[in-house]
Scaffold this motif. Structure first.
Motif, PDB file in Angstrom:
ATOM      1  N   GLY A  34     -20.400 -73.957 -42.721  1.00 52.81           N
ATOM      2  CA  GLY A  34     -20.039 -73.243 -43.943  1.00 52.81           C
ATOM      3  C   GLY A  34     -18.623 -72.685 -43.921  1.00 52.81           C
ATOM      4  N   ALA A  52     -25.398 -73.030 -46.345  1.00 54.65           N
ATOM      5  CA  ALA A  52     -26.539 -72.110 -46.314  1.00 54.65           C
ATOM      6  C   ALA A  52     -27.852 -72.856 -46.508  1.00 54.65           C
ATOM      7  CB  ALA A  52     -26.372 -71.045 -47.395  1.00 54.65           C
ATOM      8  N   GLU A  53     -27.848 -73.798 -47.443  1.00 54.40           N
ATOM      9  CA  GLU A  53     -29.070 -74.544 -47.750  1.00 54.40           C
ATOM     10  C   GLU A  53     -29.553 -75.375 -46.567  1.00 54.40           C
ATOM     11  OE1 GLU A  53     -30.384 -78.044 -50.907  1.00 54.40           O
ATOM     12  OE2 GLU A  53     -28.878 -76.556 -51.505  1.00 54.40           O
ATOM     13  N   LEU A  54     -28.601 -75.900 -45.795  1.00 53.98           N
ATOM     14  CA  LEU A  54     -28.944 -76.803 -44.691  1.00 53.98           C
ATOM     15  C   LEU A  54     -28.777 -76.148 -43.323  1.00 53.98           C
ATOM     16  CD1 LEU A  54     -27.149 -80.041 -45.970  1.00 53.98           C
ATOM     17  CD2 LEU A  54     -29.540 -79.394 -46.300  1.00 53.98           C
ATOM     18  N   ALA A  55     -28.729 -74.820 -43.301  1.00 59.88           N
ATOM     19  CA  ALA A  55     -28.380 -74.102 -42.062  1.00 59.88           C
ATOM     20  C   ALA A  55     -29.242 -74.483 -40.869  1.00 59.88           C
ATOM     21  CB  ALA A  55     -28.454 -72.597 -42.301  1.00 59.88           C
ATOM     22  N   SER A  56     -30.471 -74.801 -41.113  1.00 61.86           N
ATOM     23  CA  SER A  56     -31.369 -75.106 -39.990  1.00 61.86           C
ATOM     24  C   SER A  56     -31.373 -76.579 -39.600  1.00 61.86           C
ATOM     25  CB  SER A  56     -32.805 -74.687 -40.346  1.00 61.86           C
ATOM     26  OG  SER A  56     -33.283 -75.444 -41.449  1.00 61.86           O
ATOM     27  N   SER A  57     -30.609 -77.408 -40.322  1.00 53.64           N
ATOM     28  CA  SER A  57     -30.714 -78.840 -40.053  1.00 53.64           C
ATOM     29  C   SER A  57     -29.384 -79.573 -39.921  1.00 53.64           C
ATOM     30  CB  SER A  57     -31.550 -79.528 -41.140  1.00 53.64           C
ATOM     31  OG  SER A  57     -30.998 -79.287 -42.427  1.00 53.64           O
ATOM     32  N   LYS A 102     -19.808 -73.948 -48.759  1.00 58.92           N
ATOM     33  CA  LYS A 102     -20.470 -72.658 -48.561  1.00 58.92           C
ATOM     34  C   LYS A 102     -21.943 -72.716 -48.953  1.00 58.92           C
ATOM     35  CE  LYS A 102     -16.916 -70.126 -47.247  1.00 58.92           C
ATOM     36  NZ  LYS A 102     -16.864 -69.447 -45.949  1.00 58.92           N
ATOM     37  N   SER A 103     -22.220 -73.228 -50.137  1.00 59.67           N
ATOM     38  CA  SER A 103     -23.601 -73.235 -50.633  1.00 59.67           C
ATOM     39  C   SER A 103     -24.487 -74.193 -49.847  1.00 59.67           C
ATOM     40  CB  SER A 103     -23.615 -73.605 -52.117  1.00 59.67           C
ATOM     41  OG  SER A 103     -22.965 -72.618 -52.883  1.00 59.67           O
ATOM     42  N   LEU A 104     -23.964 -75.401 -49.603  1.00 57.94           N
ATOM     43  CA  LEU A 104     -24.780 -76.384 -48.892  1.00 57.94           C
ATOM     44  C   LEU A 104     -24.932 -76.002 -47.421  1.00 57.94           C
ATOM     45  CD1 LEU A 104     -26.332 -78.946 -49.468  1.00 57.94           C
ATOM     46  CD2 LEU A 104     -24.295 -80.263 -48.845  1.00 57.94           C
ATOM     47  N   LYS A 157     -30.436 -85.677 -41.389  1.00 55.27           N
ATOM     48  CA  LYS A 157     -31.415 -84.710 -40.895  1.00 55.27           C
ATOM     49  C   LYS A 157     -32.141 -85.209 -39.652  1.00 55.27           C
ATOM     50  CE  LYS A 157     -32.359 -82.094 -45.115  1.00 55.27           C
ATOM     51  NZ  LYS A 157     -33.371 -81.721 -46.135  1.00 55.27           N
ATOM     52  N   GLN A 160     -25.940 -86.785 -50.844  1.00 56.51           N
ATOM     53  CA  GLN A 160     -27.301 -87.029 -51.341  1.00 56.51           C
ATOM     54  C   GLN A 160     -27.863 -88.338 -50.789  1.00 56.51           C
ATOM     55  OE1 GLN A 160     -26.791 -86.725 -55.635  1.00 56.51           O
ATOM     56  NE2 GLN A 160     -27.691 -84.672 -55.613  1.00 56.51           N
TER      57      GLN A 160
END
Length: 227
Positions: free
Chosen positions: A213, A147-152, A143-145, A106, A99
């Motif tokens: 992931g 997916a959340e940050l897949a583009s960055s 796994k979850s993060l 990014k 965080q």
């Protein structure tokens, strides 16, 4: 030259990664104790990541969170605080660091995050209930993060078997225990910290740009094979 932030780079696997990366990258180490080395590419911050305010670091390409615990007891000998402490060290500390440094990541060059799990999260080993529970949380975070940050930002984890470090010194405290540990693994060995550092080097590199992931088991066959 990348800007790499290592949490827990003064000992064990974290130190092996730090030493490997120093010659070609700028490394920021955050741990309670400083590494036993000085280098022009190294900047150290002495602090407890769970208690203290993390330092401001302007540019980050890679974040590696290494702190872990080995708290091996029967569940009847574990307190709720034992479970809480293992979860805070392994999961909450990682979340706090992610965080804090996500905005900088990014903006980074092929940015990535690397965390650490354990083979005990999948294998089911007696007396590992607290650490396996915490590390399962790490795997869910990956796994979850991811997916959340897949583009960055890419995020992966290494799940090592027993590794010869100060953290495991009690488990590998004599030749007989080391021999028994070798025999437990189908590939007749166990990890050295530099082996894990080599995998880490790959996962944070551009060679792994398609990978996110994922949990990578370095297990000497103990999870994979039944022989």
């Amino acid at each position: 030259m990348k800007n790499i932030v290592i949490i827990g780079g003064s000992k064990g696997i974290g130190n092996a990664i730090l030493l490997q990366q120093l010659e070609t990258n700028c490394v920021y180490n955050i741990s309670r104790n400083p590494p036993e080395i000085s280098h022009p590419n190294l900047k150290h911050y002495s602090m407890d990541v769970l208690q203290d305010t993390l330092p401001e670091i302007e540019s980050i390409d890679t974040l590696i969170y290494c702190p872990g615990s080995i708290n091996l007891k029967p569940i009847t000998n574990l307190s709720i605080d034992d479970f809480r402490n293992d979860f805070e060290i392994n999961v909450i500390g990682a979340v706090k660091c992610i965080q804090q440094y996500l905005p900088q990541l990014k903006k980074g060059n092929h940015p990535s995050v690397l965390l650490f799990s354990t083979v005990a999260a999948k294998l089911g080993m007696p007396f590992h209930v607290s650490i396996a529970t915490a590390k399962a949380g790490v795997e869910g975070l990956v796994k979850s993060l991811g997916a959340e940050l897949a583009s960055s930002v890419r995020i992966n984890a290494i799940a090592p078997t027993i590794t010869e470090t100060s953290l495991s010194a009690n488990i590998l405290r004599n030749d007989r225990m080391k021999e028994n540990m070798v025999e437990r693994h189908p590939m007749k060995g166990y990890l050295k910290a530099n082996e894990v550092a080599e995998m880490a080097d790959f996962l944070i590199s551009e060679k792994a740009k398609s990978i996110s992931g994922q949990i990578f088991e370095m297990d000497y066959g103990i999870v994979t094979f039944k022989i």
